[in-house]
Design a protein around this motif. Structure first.
Motif, short mmCIF file in Angstrom:
data_model
loop_
_atom_site.label_atom_id
_atom_site.label_comp_id
_atom_site.label_asym_id
_atom_site.label_seq_id
_atom_site.Cartn_x
_atom_site.Cartn_y
_atom_site.Cartn_z
N GLY A 50 1.10 -1.04 0.16
CA GLY A 50 0.16 0.38 -0.01
C GLY A 50 0.60 1.55 -0.36
N ILE A 51 1.85 1.44 -0.27
CA ILE A 51 3.22 2.85 -0.32
C ILE A 51 3.42 3.04 -1.80
CG2 ILE A 51 5.30 3.26 0.25
CD1 ILE A 51 5.42 1.22 2.74
N GLU A 52 3.04 3.85 -2.18
CA GLU A 52 2.79 3.97 -3.50
C GLU A 52 4.62 4.08 -4.15
OE1 GLU A 52 1.98 8.14 -6.09
OE2 GLU A 52 0.74 8.23 -4.16
N ALA B 38 12.16 -1.85 3.50
CA ALA B 38 12.27 0.77 2.51
C ALA B 38 10.89 1.15 3.52
CB ALA B 38 12.11 0.50 1.06
N VAL B 39 11.93 2.22 4.17
CA VAL B 39 10.28 3.10 4.82
C VAL B 39 10.05 4.20 4.68
CG1 VAL B 39 10.35 3.95 7.79
CG2 VAL B 39 11.59 1.94 7.13
N ASP B 40 9.04 4.58 4.19
CA ASP B 40 8.82 6.10 3.78
C ASP B 40 9.10 7.31 4.39
OD1 ASP B 40 8.02 7.83 1.92
OD2 ASP B 40 5.74 7.13 2.34
N SER C 11 3.64 12.58 2.51
CA SER C 11 3.19 11.26 2.36
C SER C 11 2.18 10.70 3.45
CB SER C 11 4.45 9.66 2.03
OG SER C 11 3.37 9.11 1.87
N ALA C 12 1.25 10.18 2.61
CA ALA C 12 0.06 9.56 3.49
C ALA C 12 0.99 8.78 4.27
CB ALA C 12 -1.17 8.70 2.46
N THR C 13 1.44 7.41 3.83
CA THR C 13 2.67 6.06 4.36
C THR C 13 3.87 6.30 4.65
OG1 THR C 13 3.76 5.98 2.45
CG2 THR C 13 1.52 4.98 3.14
N TYR C 14 3.89 8.11 5.87
CA TYR C 14 4.95 8.39 6.11
C TYR C 14 5.42 7.54 7.06
CZ TYR C 14 8.96 10.87 8.39
OH TYR C 14 9.97 11.60 8.92
#
Length: 199
Positions: A12-14, A88-90, A95-98
């Motif tokens: 779910g991470i763009e 990987a970490v946003d 970002s909505a998934t920060y």
């Protein structure tokens, strides 16, 4: 054409993508394209990679979580020997998934590749006795531009496979080991990165 299969926006991470190349094998062995610019563009990626890197690590080595501060890099990573759990970490502002993470096993058997856009922290844990890890980047290395996050920051909550124990604070590896007793090994630098809230 059709030499890669792309799973986009994994977890779910763009922007995060898992790429699986077509493998053509027979009794003699196999052949595959590890990178094809035309295929990537047809899949929607217009990335100019400028450097290839390779490392070898032994079981229990955890590298990361690393990011570039002023010169962020897009990475296309894979394991050419052995197996790693790649994360990987946003960290993209707005970002909505920060702060959200995604992990995938990359191995010489599954031949998967992980496409990590600019703005992410990255790290991996070696699951096999040894692993050779290769990655393309779209910018050169810049001295004094590396940042990092604690690999075990509870605010991020990465579920590293087969990792147990631990009795000291972030981000020391002391007391942590793999399920078979192999101790976790981090560089001195990687044991000192702050958590997400302090970065």
């Amino acid at each position: 054409m059709g030499q890669i299969t792309v799973e986009k926006n994994v977890g779910g991470i763009e922007g995060l993508c898992v790429i699986t190349p077509a493998v053509h094998g027979d009794a003699r062995g196999y052949f595959m394209e590890t990178y094809n610019e035309r295929e990537m563009k047809e899949a929607g990626f217009d990335i100019q990679f400028v450097q290839d890197n390779q490392s070898m690590s032994v079981k229990g080595v955890l590298r990361g979580l690393h990011f570039q501060i002023n010169y962020p890099q897009c990475k296309l990573v894979r394991a050419v020997r052995g197996s790693v759990f790649d994360v990987a970490v946003d960290l993209r502002e707005g970002s909505a998934t920060y702060g959200k993470w995604y992990g995938v096993e990359l191995s010489e058997e599954n031949k998967k590749q992980f496409l990590i856009p600019e703005g992410f922290a990255h790290g991996f844990l070696v699951l096999s006795d040894e692993a050779e890890f290769c990655y393309k980047v779209n910018d050169f290395w810049h001295p004094n531009d590396e940042g990092g996050l604690a690999w075990n920051d509870p605010k991020i909550g990465i579920r590293w496979p087969d990792v147990t124990g631990g009795y000291r604070g972030i981000p020391s590896a002391e007391g942590y080991c793999m399920a078979d007793g192999t101790p976790l090994t981090l560089s001195e630098k990687d044991q000192k990165w702050p958590g997400l809230e302090e970065k």
